[in-house]
Motif scaffolding. Structure first.
Motif, PDB file in Angstrom:
ATOM      1  N   GLU A 239       1.116  -0.858   0.220  1.00  0.00           N
ATOM      2  CA  GLU A 239       0.049  -0.007   0.142  1.00  0.00           C
ATOM      3  C   GLU A 239       1.016   0.581  -0.401  1.00  0.00           C
ATOM      4  N   SER A 240       0.473   2.428  -0.614  1.00  0.00           N
ATOM      5  CA  SER A 240       0.851   3.656  -0.788  1.00  0.00           C
ATOM      6  C   SER A 240       0.365   4.756  -1.560  1.00  0.00           C
ATOM      7  N   SER A 241       0.937   6.458  -1.401  1.00  0.00           N
ATOM      8  CA  SER A 241       0.090   6.242  -1.476  1.00  0.00           C
ATOM      9  C   SER A 241       0.384   7.368  -2.986  1.00  0.00           C
ATOM     10  N   CYS A 242       0.111   8.528  -3.494  1.00  0.00           N
ATOM     11  CA  CYS A 242       0.835   8.861  -5.406  1.00  0.00           C
ATOM     12  C   CYS A 242      -0.059  10.298  -4.907  1.00  0.00           C
ATOM     13  N   TRP A 243       1.163  11.125  -6.266  1.00  0.00           N
ATOM     14  CA  TRP A 243       0.608  12.385  -5.960  1.00  0.00           C
ATOM     15  C   TRP A 243       0.151  11.835  -7.909  1.00  0.00           C
ATOM     16  N   HIS A 244      -1.582  12.420  -7.965  1.00  0.00           N
ATOM     17  CA  HIS A 244      -2.293  11.860 -10.218  1.00  0.00           C
ATOM     18  C   HIS A 244      -2.153  13.527 -10.449  1.00  0.00           C
ATOM     19  N   ASN A 245      -1.004  12.701 -11.570  1.00  0.00           N
ATOM     20  CA  ASN A 245      -1.168  14.448 -12.307  1.00  0.00           C
ATOM     21  C   ASN A 245      -2.020  14.843 -13.204  1.00  0.00           C
ATOM     22  N   LEU A 246      -3.130  14.152 -13.490  1.00  0.00           N
ATOM     23  CA  LEU A 246      -4.014  13.851 -14.559  1.00  0.00           C
ATOM     24  C   LEU A 246      -5.291  14.610 -14.103  1.00  0.00           C
ATOM     25  N   SER A 247      -5.404  14.382 -12.327  1.00  0.00           N
ATOM     26  CA  SER A 247      -6.744  15.058 -12.234  1.00  0.00           C
ATOM     27  C   SER A 247      -6.201  16.005 -10.508  1.00  0.00           C
ATOM     28  N   LYS A 248      -4.546  16.422 -10.712  1.00  0.00           N
ATOM     29  CA  LYS A 248      -4.463  17.347  -9.162  1.00  0.00           C
ATOM     30  C   LYS A 248      -4.914  16.860  -8.255  1.00  0.00           C
ATOM     31  N   ARG A 249      -5.069  15.501  -8.079  1.00  0.00           N
ATOM     32  CA  ARG A 249      -5.243  15.261  -6.760  1.00  0.00           C
ATOM     33  C   ARG A 249      -3.984  14.873  -5.713  1.00  0.00           C
ATOM     34  N   VAL A 250      -3.290  14.920  -4.647  1.00  0.00           N
ATOM     35  CA  VAL A 250      -2.350  14.180  -4.117  1.00  0.00           C
ATOM     36  C   VAL A 250      -3.482  13.132  -3.450  1.00  0.00           C
ATOM     37  N   VAL A 251      -3.241  12.053  -3.983  1.00  0.00           N
ATOM     38  CA  VAL A 251      -4.394  10.488  -3.443  1.00  0.00           C
ATOM     39  C   VAL A 251      -3.309  10.339  -2.161  1.00  0.00           C
ATOM     40  N   ILE A 252      -4.286  10.302  -0.601  1.00  0.00           N
ATOM     41  CA  ILE A 252      -4.279   9.860   0.875  1.00  0.00           C
ATOM     42  C   ILE A 252      -4.524   8.458   0.652  1.00  0.00           C
ATOM     43  N   ASN A 253      -4.332   7.431   1.191  1.00  0.00           N
ATOM     44  CA  ASN A 253      -4.599   5.825   0.657  1.00  0.00           C
ATOM     45  C   ASN A 253      -4.868   5.802   2.795  1.00  0.00           C
ATOM     46  N   THR A 254      -6.021   5.427   2.399  1.00  0.00           N
ATOM     47  CA  THR A 254      -6.897   5.722   3.979  1.00  0.00           C
ATOM     48  C   THR A 254      -6.036   3.927   4.561  1.00  0.00           C
ATOM     49  N   ALA A 255      -5.477   2.579   3.521  1.00  0.00           N
ATOM     50  CA  ALA A 255      -4.875   1.918   4.222  1.00  0.00           C
ATOM     51  C   ALA A 255      -3.780   2.264   5.437  1.00  0.00           C
TER      52      ALA A 255
END
Length: 344
Positions: A239-255
């Motif tokens: 499990e990890s989080s990421c920066w999703h450039n297309l949607s401009k979202r800093v995706v923070i994984n609930t896990a």
């Protein structure tokens, strides 16, 4: 020589005319050589006194000792109290048997304790599989793929540089338990991290401001694991989080938000700070890095969710084409670090 019979001696009259048998038992008379000893039950000169009752009787019977009894009782009580009270040291401070607690030593117990301490186990940061998700509470795995922005704004934080406007959102379907049932508290946590002078604003090159309407430069989004995998990929099976450039979202994984990372142990707050700063670092166009100096703080752009040992992280990245050469397998091992700016 004529002998007088015993009977004659017993009946001979005394000088006062009484028989000797009576006279020899009279008090104060002299016994003749042939007479037996006579014991009196009431010694001469003494008369039986009438026994007194109450305090006067006790005084008459025991004399000065009657006054010593209450004195001894008081002294005994003082000794008991002095023994039970904690001793003091210079300055009047208590000198407890257990320093630092202010409590006296507990009484001795017998038998095994009913519960014992469980200190944290030190993790081998070099060889332990630190990419594994720590044990902990359940977290949201399936969401709707849509996000709701949390209303609220802040003043700009920073001393200069480019202004970055950000929003905060939670994916629909994330259980309230993942953010302690308080959306505003989750938003305040993110605001506090990005406004910390040890975070990116501490470089003096950027300023951060929270908004709740367009235009925004990025949105920090608490996201379920299934949506995270869909947006970030899952080539490295941890499990990890990421920066999703297309949607401009800093995706923070609930896990990860719920359980943290192995190298941070039980310090969930520090791990969350790292996760936000790491992904916002990608917003600012910073790539992944490896440990620079053995035993020193890891760069915030190191993949600390996986570990802080270059050999281990490089091995994981070997299956990910986008990160295959991000970390060199050179044996260096750092310590966890959640901030991009060293404290002043």
């Amino acid at each position: 020589m004529n002998r007088t019979s015993q009977g004659a001696r017993d009946t001979a009259p005394s000088h006062d005319g009484r028989p000797l048998s009576e006279d020899r038992y009279r008090r104060g008379t002299r016994r003749t050589g042939a007479e037996p000893l006579a014991a009196s039950w009431e010694p001469t000169g003494h008369r039986r006194r009438k026994r007194r009752r109450g305090v006067k009787g006790l005084i008459a019977g025991y004399g000065w000792r009657i006054y010593a009894i209450p004195v001894l009782l008081v002294l005994t009580a003082l000794v008991v109290l002095d023994t039970a009270a904690p001793s003091t040291i210079a300055g009047g401070e208590t000198n407890p048997a257990d320093p630092g607690t202010g409590a006296s030593a507990p009484p001795t117990t017998t038998g095994p304790p009913e519960a014992t301490e469980k200190p944290p186990v030190e993790i081998d940061l070099k060889n332990f599989p630190t990419a594994q998700l720590p044990d902990g509470p359940k977290f949201s795995e399936q969401g709707a793929g849509t996000f709701a922005v949390i209303p609220g704004t802040t003043q700009p934080a920073g001393t200069g540089g480019k202004l970055y406007r950000y929003a905060i959102a939670i994916e629909d379907g994330v259980e309230p338990a993942d953010y302690n049932g308080d959306r505003e508290a989750f938003a305040r946590t993110v605001d506090g991290i990005l406004a910390d002078p040890r975070s990116w604003i501490g470089t003096g090159q950027v300023t951060m401001q929270r908004v709740d309407a367009e235009p925004v430069d990025f949105t920090v989004s608490l996201t379920t694991t299934s949506t995270t995998h869909a947006m970030c990929g899952f080539q490295i099976q941890f499990e990890s989080s990421c920066w999703h450039n297309l949607s401009k979202r800093v995706v923070i994984n609930t896990a990860r938000w719920v359980r943290g990372g192995k190298v941070y142990g039980s310090d969930l707050s520090a791990y969350r700070t790292y996760a936000i700063n790491h992904e916002v670092g990608h917003v600012l166009k910073n790539p992944h890095e490896g440990c620079k100096e053995n035993g020193k703080a890891a760069p915030v752009m190191m993949q600390q969710s996986f570990g802080v040992a270059n050999d281990y992280v490089a091995q994981l990245n070997s299956v990910d084409s986008s990160n295959r050469y991000a970390v060199e397998a050179n044996g260096l091992v750092c310590t966890p670090n959640p901030f991009p700016v060293a404290p002043q």
